[in-house]
Design an enzyme around this catalytic site. Structure first.
Site, PDB file in Angstrom:
ATOM      1  N   ASP A  61      -7.881   8.284   0.265  1.00 24.05           N
ATOM      2  CA  ASP A  61      -8.562   7.206   1.004  1.00 24.05           C
ATOM      3  C   ASP A  61      -8.498   7.425   2.520  1.00 24.05           C
ATOM      4  OD1 ASP A  61      -9.468   5.875  -1.184  1.00 24.05           O
ATOM      5  OD2 ASP A  61      -8.099   4.183  -1.045  1.00 24.05           O
ATOM      6  N   ARG A  81       0.839  -1.186   0.000  1.00 21.47           N
ATOM      7  CA  ARG A  81       0.000   0.000   0.000  1.00 21.47           C
ATOM      8  C   ARG A  81       0.881   1.246   0.000  1.00 21.47           C
ATOM      9  NH1 ARG A  81      -5.100   1.610  -1.238  1.00 21.47           N
ATOM     10  NH2 ARG A  81      -6.134   2.808   0.391  1.00 21.47           N
ATOM     11  N   THR A 108      -8.737   0.966 -10.486  1.00 19.05           N
ATOM     12  CA  THR A 108      -8.255  -0.271  -9.878  1.00 19.05           C
ATOM     13  C   THR A 108      -8.423  -1.449 -10.825  1.00 19.05           C
ATOM     14  OG1 THR A 108      -8.960   0.639  -7.772  1.00 19.05           O
ATOM     15  CG2 THR A 108      -8.383  -1.658  -7.743  1.00 19.05           C
ATOM     16  N   GLY A 158     -13.306  -1.083  -7.942  1.00 20.34           N
ATOM     17  CA  GLY A 158     -14.569  -0.371  -7.720  1.00 20.34           C
ATOM     18  C   GLY A 158     -14.690   0.380  -6.413  1.00 20.34           C
ATOM     19  N   THR A 198      -3.831  -0.608  -7.768  1.00 18.63           N
ATOM     20  CA  THR A 198      -4.551   0.624  -8.102  1.00 18.63           C
ATOM     21  C   THR A 198      -3.631   1.828  -8.101  1.00 18.63           C
ATOM     22  OG1 THR A 198      -6.515   1.916  -7.482  1.00 18.63           O
ATOM     23  CG2 THR A 198      -5.114   1.206  -5.688  1.00 18.63           C
TER      24      THR A 198
END
Ligand code: GLU
Length: 614
Positions: free
Chosen positions: A465, A110, A423, A509, A441
């Site tokens: 995010d 990440r 993504t 999504g 993504t």
């Protein structure tokens, strides 16, 4: 996506295959005959949104590589052919089943907030900076995880190096590919953002406009970037010339002289890049009606939200009720799980995430009492208290857990959370039985909109995010902090029965990723649909937004079930297509069935090394 004319495809696949000598040439014949969303056979399988990426994975498998090698090869190609969804400027979550050891591991790569990223940077005065401004800015870029994620996955669990598996991507980037309608639409949707930056406009808007369908798009600068990483490893990205270019780009975004607005710069430094590393994390494990479900743990909320929803649903017997009654419970279970996921899941290095509590069957039994069998909840529901169900009594309540649940439920929904724009998900397996379920993504469609000049890739805007509460002093588990990973919804999933793999799956999504994975599982396991039918079925997504609505595809909205659910108080919003699934089913006869999205995003590509029945 990218269902190509056969002639063009064959040429491209040849380009892919040539890099892997004879072994990969099987990718050519397999692919040319196999532009299909479903394929059954043996020897390994791959599914992705793009035929070239799937063919690259199959080429690697045919030449003796394993599922991890194949997944990284496919991701490299997707960085070229699906550059608005993923790429080396972003990050991902890779879930791996190691057949020899019969265990599941995850490589979390990440993006990370730079050390200079304090939450106050997301506010102007006392109010959050408007999201559209953050979205297209240097501020929203996290330190990318892809290059290191690929390298670590290959070193620990693969059999090849970056120098080998990036070759198909380098070839596609050099030789180019034919633009299809979906690529064109994606570019057209982003013209205003892309025009803001000289580097982005010159790559994606030559002549000032999106390239037409059928034109050939090559990206030699991205080929150069991949070559550097192939030769020098991820060091080239995190410490070499690419790192310097990223830092310069974020500090001084290459804004066009006639840009109609200012673009905020970022705070990423060379040290932030040099210090980046992946995490090898324990996956989360839950059970559902005799299946064992492995998912991605925090900082993704995917595995926990899927596990909790399934635990809630396990209290109902689908055969004993109408489909509408079951769907009602599915939507209400998802609503409750999202309340908890939003309140409690964040970077586990910064907050105590109550993993055991969220996945406890006792907690689910208690939480299930909040579901009214006859009526949908009106508006958002409050988070529960999973901390009371932690098996480890030493776990303390975190600051996040002591927040007022009412305050959390009242947070406005993210304006960025548009389904089906961003993504991508890759699923691979090999002849030894290893499996990879990999979601990656750059966050929003086109990331932060900024191509790193000279290097051919878009940077992510993953830091959107994070949750940015209305006031800078409101605590939140997922608030921006230096060095923190923003919470994700990515849900690569592996499902087993009696120790043997049954299926692997995932989707893009935004936070509808969670509901797409759930709905596909429920369709398959509870409603008895074959996997491809489960994937194709119209989708509906309940995510506990303050308006209480479920987002749905038009085909769902026009169904009898939707009408009956409305009578129970459900309210739906039409959001167009949701998700673009890929997965693999492991059949009892030893064959595997790879499945990709049949229609959404133009349809994906599923292939096997050796087709059954040949
Ligand atoms: N940034 C999102 C996440 O990590 C994925 C991108 C998207 O599909 O919206 O959950």
């Amino acid at each position: 996506m990218r269902r190509l004319l056969l002639t063009a495809c064959t040429g491209l696949l040849l380009a892919v295959a040539c890099t892997h000598d004879k072994a990969a040439s099987s990718a050519v014949s397999a692919s040319a005959a196999d532009l299909s969303p479903e394929a059954t056979g043996r020897g390994g399988a791959a599914a992705s949104v793009d035929v070239r990426a799937t063919a690259a994975a199959i080429g690697i498998l045919e030449s003796g590589g394993n599922a991890v090698d194949a997944a990284v090869a496919a991701a490299g190609v997707l960085g070229v052919t699906d550059p608005y969804s993923c790429g080396i400027g972003g990050g991902g979550f890779m879930l791996i089943y190691l057949a020899d050891e019969q265990r599941v591991v995850s490589v979390e790569h990440r993006e990370v907030a730079p050390q200079g990223l304090h939450r106050e940077l997301f506010y102007e005065g006392a109010a959050p900076i408007p999201m559209p401004e953050v979205l297209t800015s240097g501020l929203s870029a996290g330190v990318p995880g892809m290059a290191r994620g690929w390298e670590v996955a290959l070193e620990r669990y693969g059999t090849r190096g970056l120098a080998d598996v990036l070759q198909p991507a380098i070839r596609v980037a050099e030789q180019g590919f034919e633009i299809d309608a979906f690529f064109h639409e994606q570019t057209a949707r982003n013209v205003d953002r892309f025009k803001l930056f000289t580097s982005t406009a010159s790559l994606f808007l030559p002549g000032g406009e999106p390239m037409p369908v059928g034109a050939r798009f090559a990206n030699p600068e991205l080929a150069k970037t991949y070559r550097l990483v192939a030769r020098e490893g991820s060091r080239a990205f995190y410490q070499g010339e690419i790192a310097r270019a990223i830092v310069d780009t974020l500090a001084r975004p290459p804004v066009a002289p006639d840009a109609p607005r200012k673009v905020r710069s970022g705070v990423m430094t060379l040290s932030d890049l040099a210090d980046y590393d992946v995490r090898i994390r324990e996956p989360v494990k839950s059970t559902y009606r005799g299946y064992t479900v492995y998912g991605m743990g925090a900082p993704s909320s995917g595995g926990l939200a899927v596990g909790l929803t399934l635990n809630l649903l396990e209290g109902y017997e689908p055969a004993a009720m109408s489909r509408v009654d079951f769907l009602h419970r599915y939507l209400e279970a998802s609503r409750l799980a999202f309340a908890d996921r939003t309140a409690f899941v964040a970077d586990p290095e910064y907050v105590d995430v109550p993993v055991a509590g969220l996945l406890s069957k006792e907690y689910a039994a208690e939480r299930r009492k909040a579901i009214d069998p006859a009526r949908a909840a009106a508006g958002a529901v409050l988070a529960g208290n999973p901390f009371a169900y932690q098996q480890d009594p030493s776990t303390t309540r975190s600051a996040a857990a002591s927040l007022s649940a009412a305050g959390l439920a009242a947070l406005p929904p993210s304006v960025l959370d548009v389904p089906n724009r961003e993504t991508t998900h890759i699923t691979t397996s090999d002849k030894a039985g290893n499996i990879v379920s990999y979601t990656c993504t750059i966050e929003f469609e086109g990331g932060n909109g900024i191509v790193v000049p000279g290097y051919g890739f878009l940077l992510n805007n993953e830091l959107t995010d994070f949750d940015v509460p209305p006031s800078p002093v409101t605590p939140h588990a997922n608030s921006p902090e230096p060095g923190k990973r923003p919470r994700s919804s990515m849900s690569p999933t592996l499902v087993f029965k009696e120790g043997a793999p049954v299926f692997a799956l995932g989707s893009p999504g935004g936070s509808t990723i969670i509901t797409t994975v759930l709905q596909t599982l429920v369709n398959h396991v509870d409603l008895g649909m074959p996997l491809l039918e489960s994937v194709a079925a119209p989708r509906v997504s309940q995510r506990n937004t303050p308006d209480g609505k479920s987002q749905a595809e038009p085909e769902f909205l026009s169904s009898r079930e939707a009408a009956a659910l409305m009578e129970k108080g459900h309210v739906f919003a039409d959001v167009g297509p949701i998700g673009a699934f890929t997965g693999i089913r492991f059949n009892p006869d030893g064959t595997v069935t790879a499945v990709a999205e049949p229609k959404r995003r133009g349809g994906g590509s599923a292939m096997v090394v050796e087709r059954a029945g040949r």
